[in-house]
Write a protein that holds these residues in place. Structure first.
Motif, mmCIF file in Angstrom:
data_model
loop_
_atom_site.group_PDB
_atom_site.id
_atom_site.type_symbol
_atom_site.label_atom_id
_atom_site.label_comp_id
_atom_site.label_asym_id
_atom_site.label_seq_id
_atom_site.Cartn_x
_atom_site.Cartn_y
_atom_site.Cartn_z
ATOM 1 N N GLY A 99 3.332 0.393 -2.424
ATOM 2 C CA GLY A 99 3.133 0.674 -1.005
ATOM 3 C C GLY A 99 2.931 2.156 -0.746
ATOM 4 O O GLY A 99 2.084 2.551 0.064
ATOM 5 N N MET A 100 3.710 3.004 -1.450
ATOM 6 C CA MET A 100 3.568 4.450 -1.287
ATOM 7 C C MET A 100 2.219 4.937 -1.814
ATOM 8 O O MET A 100 1.689 5.932 -1.346
ATOM 9 N N ALA A 101 1.675 4.220 -2.790
ATOM 10 C CA ALA A 101 0.366 4.569 -3.352
ATOM 11 C C ALA A 101 -0.768 3.919 -2.541
ATOM 12 O O ALA A 101 -1.907 3.894 -2.976
ATOM 13 N N LYS A 102 -0.404 3.380 -1.388
ATOM 14 C CA LYS A 102 -1.377 2.764 -0.458
ATOM 15 C C LYS A 102 -2.041 1.514 -1.031
ATOM 16 O O LYS A 102 -3.124 1.141 -0.613
ATOM 17 N N LYS A 103 -1.373 0.886 -2.003
ATOM 18 C CA LYS A 103 -1.865 -0.400 -2.493
ATOM 19 C C LYS A 103 -1.363 -1.488 -1.542
ATOM 20 O O LYS A 103 -0.315 -1.345 -0.924
ATOM 21 N N SER A 104 -2.098 -2.544 -1.459
ATOM 22 C CA SER A 104 -1.710 -3.638 -0.572
ATOM 23 C C SER A 104 -0.575 -4.456 -1.195
ATOM 24 O O SER A 104 -0.726 -4.974 -2.307
ATOM 25 N N VAL A 105 0.538 -4.522 -0.519
ATOM 26 C CA VAL A 105 1.657 -5.351 -0.973
ATOM 27 C C VAL A 105 2.154 -6.180 0.200
ATOM 28 O O VAL A 105 1.997 -5.789 1.352
#
Length: 148
Positions: A99-105
């Motif tokens: 989430g912090m890496a802006k990946k969709s979770v």
């Protein structure tokens, strides 16, 4: 189990807790964890981690120190509990990191947040992440430990 009052979101006081008695069976895996686990992992994800680990262990052991044989992998060893707790914690932490890496979770917390505030929460929820894993085994199968 803590029950939150309807008017409060973060009212985790022992005075609002509820005692729950559950019947457990031989081979059950009991997960006791902080909200950092349950806010980031869905129950099905925790179940999948347990089942995956059971399959791995079953490939390695067909006979157990506790004397049981052949079950679809009855987990019983302290090292197995520690490893399973580590895997659960790592999976929860991975949701936060993704989430912090802006990946969709997708997380349970996102659903709670949307329902409560009618707004979106992006990513995992950074929080304390702790899990304790316990196995239901036969008492006579455990080695006796003497107190000195």
């Amino acid at each position: 189990m803590l029950k939150k009052s309807p008017a409060a979101i973060c009212n985790d006081k022992p005075s609002v807790s509820e005692k729950v008695d559950l019947k457990i069976e031989l081979g059950d895996v009991i997960i006791t964890a902080t909200d950092g686990i349950y806010d980031n992992l869905f129950n099905r994800e925790i179940h999948d981690i347990i089942e995956c680990y059971k399959r791995e262990r079953f490939c390695l052991k067909r006979e157990f120190k506790c004397g049981l044989k052949g079950s679809p992998c009855l987990l019983s060893e302290p090292e197995e509990a520690e490893e399973l707790a580590r895997r659960i914690c790592r999976a929860a932490r991975a949701k936060v990191d993704d989430g912090m890496a802006k990946k969709s979770v997708q997380t349970p917390y996102q659903r709670k947040f949307k329902k409560t505030y009618n707004e979106c929460w992006e990513g995992g929820k950074e929080d304390d992440i702790t899990a304790v894993v316990t196995f239901a085994v036969l008492a006579q199968s455990l080695p006796l430990q003497r107190k000195n």
